[in-house]
Every structure is written in C-alpha cells, then in structure tokens.
Design a protein around this motif. Structure first.
Motif, short mmCIF file in Angstrom:
data_model
loop_
_atom_site.label_atom_id
_atom_site.label_comp_id
_atom_site.label_asym_id
_atom_site.label_seq_id
_atom_site.Cartn_x
_atom_site.Cartn_y
_atom_site.Cartn_z
N ARG A 86 19.03 -29.42 76.01
CA ARG A 86 18.85 -28.64 75.85
C ARG A 86 18.27 -28.27 77.16
NH1 ARG A 86 21.06 -26.31 70.86
NH2 ARG A 86 21.30 -27.79 69.70
N GLU A 87 16.89 -28.40 78.17
CA GLU A 87 16.81 -27.96 78.54
C GLU A 87 17.19 -28.28 79.74
OE1 GLU A 87 14.29 -26.44 78.25
OE2 GLU A 87 14.14 -26.38 76.63
N CYS A 88 17.87 -29.23 79.94
CA CYS A 88 18.57 -29.72 81.45
C CYS A 88 19.77 -28.69 81.91
CB CYS A 88 18.76 -31.11 81.76
SG CYS A 88 19.72 -31.75 82.78
N LYS A 89 20.07 -28.33 82.69
CA LYS A 89 21.04 -27.44 83.22
C LYS A 89 22.17 -28.26 84.36
CE LYS A 89 19.97 -24.11 80.45
NZ LYS A 89 20.47 -24.13 79.33
N ASP A 90 21.89 -29.60 84.47
CA ASP A 90 22.54 -30.34 84.98
C ASP A 90 23.82 -31.71 84.31
OD1 ASP A 90 23.83 -32.11 87.35
OD2 ASP A 90 22.10 -32.67 88.30
N PRO A 91 25.13 -30.90 84.46
CA PRO A 91 25.81 -32.04 83.34
C PRO A 91 25.72 -33.29 84.07
CG PRO A 91 26.91 -30.52 85.03
CD PRO A 91 25.38 -29.65 84.56
N VAL A 92 25.55 -33.46 85.14
CA VAL A 92 25.27 -35.00 85.81
C VAL A 92 24.63 -36.17 85.06
CG1 VAL A 92 25.28 -36.69 88.35
CG2 VAL A 92 26.82 -34.69 87.78
N LYS A 93 23.36 -35.49 85.29
CA LYS A 93 22.01 -36.01 84.55
C LYS A 93 22.12 -36.00 83.57
CE LYS A 93 16.99 -35.84 84.82
NZ LYS A 93 17.39 -36.65 83.55
N ILE A 94 22.66 -35.42 82.62
CA ILE A 94 22.72 -35.09 81.27
C ILE A 94 23.86 -36.95 81.07
CG2 ILE A 94 23.43 -34.46 79.28
CD1 ILE A 94 22.91 -31.70 80.18
N ALA A 95 24.82 -36.77 81.37
CA ALA A 95 25.97 -37.49 81.69
C ALA A 95 25.24 -38.94 81.84
CB ALA A 95 27.22 -37.19 81.85
N GLN A 96 24.67 -39.36 82.52
CA GLN A 96 23.46 -40.46 83.22
C GLN A 96 22.89 -40.66 82.41
OE1 GLN A 96 22.30 -39.29 87.34
NE2 GLN A 96 24.15 -40.81 87.42
N ASP A 97 21.94 -40.08 81.61
CA ASP A 97 20.69 -40.34 80.81
C ASP A 97 21.91 -41.13 79.25
OD1 ASP A 97 18.94 -39.69 82.74
OD2 ASP A 97 18.85 -37.31 81.45
N CYS A 146 27.63 -32.13 77.76
CA CYS A 146 27.52 -32.28 79.14
C CYS A 146 27.99 -30.34 79.32
CB CYS A 146 28.45 -32.83 79.91
SG CYS A 146 27.51 -34.39 79.82
N ASP A 147 28.27 -29.37 78.45
CA ASP A 147 29.23 -28.30 78.44
C ASP A 147 27.60 -27.64 78.30
OD1 ASP A 147 29.87 -25.82 78.83
OD2 ASP A 147 31.50 -25.71 77.40
N VAL A 148 27.24 -26.71 79.77
CA VAL A 148 26.06 -26.61 79.81
C VAL A 148 26.10 -24.81 79.90
CG1 VAL A 148 24.71 -28.37 80.79
CG2 VAL A 148 25.78 -26.77 82.32
N TYR A 149 27.21 -24.03 80.03
CA TYR A 149 27.62 -23.33 80.28
C TYR A 149 28.07 -22.36 78.82
CZ TYR A 149 27.64 -24.57 84.98
OH TYR A 149 28.04 -25.70 86.39
N ARG A 150 28.68 -22.65 78.39
CA ARG A 150 29.52 -22.10 77.02
C ARG A 150 28.14 -21.97 75.65
NH1 ARG A 150 32.38 -24.05 72.35
NH2 ARG A 150 32.36 -25.55 73.01
N PRO A 151 27.96 -20.89 75.63
CA PRO A 151 27.41 -20.67 74.05
C PRO A 151 27.67 -21.01 73.06
CG PRO A 151 27.76 -18.47 75.08
CD PRO A 151 28.49 -19.49 75.99
N ALA A 152 26.79 -22.11 72.47
CA ALA A 152 26.78 -23.23 71.27
C ALA A 152 27.48 -23.97 71.39
CB ALA A 152 27.38 -21.43 70.20
N ALA A 153 28.14 -24.32 72.76
CA ALA A 153 28.98 -25.14 73.03
C ALA A 153 27.86 -27.03 72.16
CB ALA A 153 29.23 -25.68 74.44
N ILE A 154 26.93 -26.33 72.59
CA ILE A 154 25.75 -28.47 72.00
C ILE A 154 25.92 -28.42 70.88
CG2 ILE A 154 23.58 -29.47 72.64
CD1 ILE A 154 23.30 -27.99 74.90
N ASP A 155 25.72 -27.20 70.41
CA ASP A 155 25.74 -26.92 68.72
C ASP A 155 27.41 -27.23 67.71
OD1 ASP A 155 22.96 -25.79 68.49
OD2 ASP A 155 23.45 -23.97 68.54
N GLN A 156 28.00 -26.82 68.71
CA GLN A 156 29.54 -26.93 67.99
C GLN A 156 29.51 -28.49 68.04
OE1 GLN A 156 33.20 -26.01 70.62
NE2 GLN A 156 34.07 -26.36 68.89
N LEU A 157 29.52 -29.40 69.25
CA LEU A 157 29.17 -30.54 69.01
C LEU A 157 28.15 -31.13 68.46
CD1 LEU A 157 30.74 -32.94 71.18
CD2 LEU A 157 28.92 -33.45 72.48
#
Length: 454
Positions: free
Chosen positions: A162-173, A136-147
């Motif tokens: 990777r397309e969604c920029k809403d961390p609330v929606k990502i968490a719910q999904d 749910c970190d949609v700001y830091r570069p490569a944060a998703i890759d690191q996780l």
C-alpha cells in the motif's frame, strides 16, 4: 445470451424450408438475411461480409444429400463457419514457466479484478496450481481492498504494497514472493481507465517489459459490442496480448464482440465470464458456442458442469439407495443444492437442444427451487427420511409451515413418489433389460407441469 441473434438466424434459414435444392438465388437471399442478423448483433461489417461470402462459396459447391434438406445443410455450414470465425478450437493457457506470469489488462469496469480471482480459482481447483494474486492498481480507490476480498473468497494469497505507488516494482516484488513461497502462478491485476490513454498504455507496457509475462489476457465487457473490438485492437497494437476474456456473456449481449474479436485482432478468446459467482468462468469452446447461437444447445458443457459438482463416491451411495427404493427427501434436497451450484437454471436448461427456444419468454430466477426447499425444510427429520409417512394431517401442517398450499405439497409428494419408482425401474433395467421391457406399461407417468411446475 445471443437470443436476438439466434432468432434472426432461425428466421433466415426458414427461407430455404420447402426448397428442393440449393440454388444461387435462394442461398443469396438466405445469406443476405444472415448478414443483416450479424450486423444487428454489432458484428464488424467486414467480418460479417467475409463470413457470408465463405458460407455462400461452400454452399454452392456442395451437392445436397437425399437425406439432408437444404435448410439443414445451411445450418451446418453456418455452424461450422461460426466456429471457425470464433477461433476453431479452444486455446490453452501457457503455464510452463515457474512461476507462470499472467498479466491482466483492460479498461476500468471491464472486470479485471473479479476475473483475476475467477482465474485463480479455476487454476487452483481444476489445474492443481498455487496462484498468487498481485495488486498493481495503485490508482482506483479500494482496488487493493477489492482484490484482497476476492482473494479471500477463492482461498488464494495476495501480494499488496500500500505504500508503493510504482506498479512495476509491485509486480516484480510479487514474483519474488511467489518464488520464495512456492506459488507456481502469479496473476497481476493492473489499473484500468475509463478510456484508452497514453499514460495507461505506457504503464502497462512498462510492466510487460519488466516481468516478461507468459500470458497477457485482455479482459473486455462483451456488452459493449463493437466498441469492445476497437478497444481490443488498440490494446493489442501496444501489448500484443495472447488471449481474451469476455465478461458478462450471461447478460443481454448481442454477440458482436464474441464473433468479431478473433478476426480483427487475430487472438483467441480463452475464457468467458458467465455470472457473478467466483466459479462462473468457462473455457471458451468456439464449436460449442456456435451450437448455442444456433439453438443446438451445449450438452457437453452441461455434462462437464455436472461432473465438476457431483462426487463419485456420493453418486455410488445414491445409486445404492435408489436400487433399494430408499431415496428420500434428504437425498432430493442434496441434489437440488448440487444443481444450484452448476449455475443459473435457465442457462443450464438452454444447454439442452431445443429447450432454449422454449424457455425464451419464461422467467426462471435463481429462486426457482425456493418453494420445493421450503416444503422439504418444513418436514421433520423423520418425515424427510420416511416419505411414505406423509399422511393428510402431516401434509397440511407442512403446507402451513412452508407458506405454500396443500395442493403444492400433494403435487411434490406425488411427483417425488413417481420419480422414485422411475429410478428403481431404471436401476432394474441395468440389471435385467428384459424385465424392464416387460414392465414398461406399468411405469408411472410424471404429472403435468413437471416437478416444479404448477
């Protein structure tokens, strides 16, 4: 870890050495030094003052037993008060929901992503859970890759969008996917900032409101000392988190965060990060940590680490080989690998009472076994299975092949032989204690410098 604080406290207790009894004067002098030691360790001033006031009150209200010296009694009182200061007892995670939802919070660089993976691995291997990591970190570069990389290392699935920029929606999904796939724990890695700001706090508060987590863990770098405590207070005021993960506690930390956080925010430290590896996450036990701060060691944690690494079936097989005096270099090499998995050698040794102080200025790196491993790897399979065949010619070849000296090979062989004889006698002792006592004068002595010393 806590080396400076441990030294200062030890010097403080020396004030009472040689004293026949506890008096208000010598207690005040000792605790004045203790308070200075705590402040130097970056402990909150009010916390340090309350701590020493409590110890003083208890010390003056006690009669010193004949068998207990005043200095020893003071160490006991400080130990108990340190344990209370850090929470008294270990705090369990709440995993009763299905799925249990753990929200990770903290500043950027505190180790949220790495410790999300460490926590997932702990829950998977020790609790039998099926965790899902959510990016749910949609700001830091490569944060998703690191996780994603962390998830692969610990063998857990990860939810990303990777397309969604809403961390609330990502968490719910992510929670919906967990329910669909049978994951019973969801660990949500959130964005951090270089400093506390309104946007960050609002965002994570919105995530909390939307998913109603069972646990909110504040991840904080213990090396930031008092700043860590101040940041924890700000996060707690907005999130009302349920516990703390202290990272980098294996580094050059002064201990202020560990000793202050519980009192300032009234929330328990649940876990401590003790290294870079993904299994380097420990449950925080206040009484054990108090013992380590005071140089008393932590044998219980040492035994628990050993139990996690050593297989019971293998142990029985090894015991049988020892009884038959067939313990060979293959077995010895395997034991070295198990010990290395337990963590840093110096840290493990420091868990043994009295050893930590002795090793203070001794450098023991992760390659402490390198020379021994090189020697064993330079042996042929036959030589490893039959240590008794190692004549001077073979030993000379092994020394050249391992890049060591002949005397190093000779020392290892001698001490290995002594150790094997000792193991055999210990097995015999279990069978017949009287025979063991009769043979005591014949027991071999280990060579000076220890198995790995020169």
């Amino acid at each position: 870890m806590f080396e400076n604080l441990s030294e200062r406290l030890e010097r403080s207790f020396k004030i009472l050495k040689g004293e026949g009894k506890i008096t208000e004067i010598n207690v005040a002098e000792t605790l004045k030094d203790v308070r200075r030691a705590l402040l130097d360790a970056d402990v909150n001033y009010k916390v340090a003052k309350t701590f020493t006031d409590n110890v003083k009150q208890k010390a003056l209200g006690m009669n010193v037993l004949t068998a207990v010296k005043p200095g020893q009694l003071m160490v006991k009182l400080v130990h108990d008060e340190l344990a209370v200061l850090m929470g008294g007892e270990a705090s369990e995670l709440n995993l009763k929901a299905d799925p249990a939802i753990i929200l990770m919070a903290g500043l950027q660089g505190s180790g949220k992503t790495t410790h999300s993976g460490k926590l997932a691995m702990m829950l998977k291997t020790k609790k039998g859970k099926k965790p899902l990591l959510a990016a749910c970190d949609v700001y830091r570069p490569a944060a998703i890759d690191q996780l994603t990389v962390v998830a692969e290392q610990v063998g857990c699935p990860v939810y990303t969008d990777r397309e969604c920029k809403d961390p609330v929606k990502i968490a719910q999904d992510a929670i919906r996917q967990a329910r669909a796939n049978g994951n019973d724990v969801v660990i949500i890695d959130t964005a951090g900032r270089l400093a506390v700001d309104e946007q960050m706090m609002t965002e994570i508060a919105n995530i909390k409101r939307a998913i109603n987590p069972t646990e909110i863990l504040f991840v904080v770098d213990s090396m930031t000392g008092q700043d860590a405590v101040n940041t924890a207070k700000e996060f707690n005021d907005r999130l009302d988190f349920t516990g703390v993960i202290l990272t980098k506690l294996d580094g050059d930390t002064r201990g202020g965060a560990a000793l202050s956080i519980r009192t300032v925010v009234n929330k328990p430290i649940k876990f401590v990060g003790m290294g870079e590896k993904m299994d380097a996450l420990d449950v925080f036990y206040p009484d054990r940590m108090a013992g380590r701060i005071l140089g008393m060691g932590d044998v219980v944690s040492l035994v628990e680490r050993a139990q996690q690494q050593f297989d019971e079936a293998e142990a029985k097989k090894l015991q049988k080989k020892m009884a038959q005096n067939k313990f060979d270099f293959n077995d010895f090499f395997a034991q070295i690998q198990q010990i290395k998995k337990m963590g840093n050698i110096k840290e493990l040794a420091a868990m043994i009472p009295g050893v930590g102080k002795a090793l203070k200025d001794v450098e023991i790196g992760d390659d402490a076994f390198k020379g021994v491993e090189a020697i064993i790897n330079s042996m042929t399979p036959y030589e490893r299975e039959h240590p008794e065949c190692l004549n001077p010619s073979r030993r000379n070849r092994i020394a050249k092949g391992s890049g060591t000296q002949l005397q190093d090979v000779n020392r290892l062989c001698k001490q290995f032989d002594d150790m094997r004889k000792m193991m055999k006698k210990m097995i015999d002792f279990k069978r017949d204690p009287r025979a063991m006592m009769r043979n005591m004068p014949q027991m071999p002595k280990m060579g000076g410098g220890g198995l790995f010393g020169r």
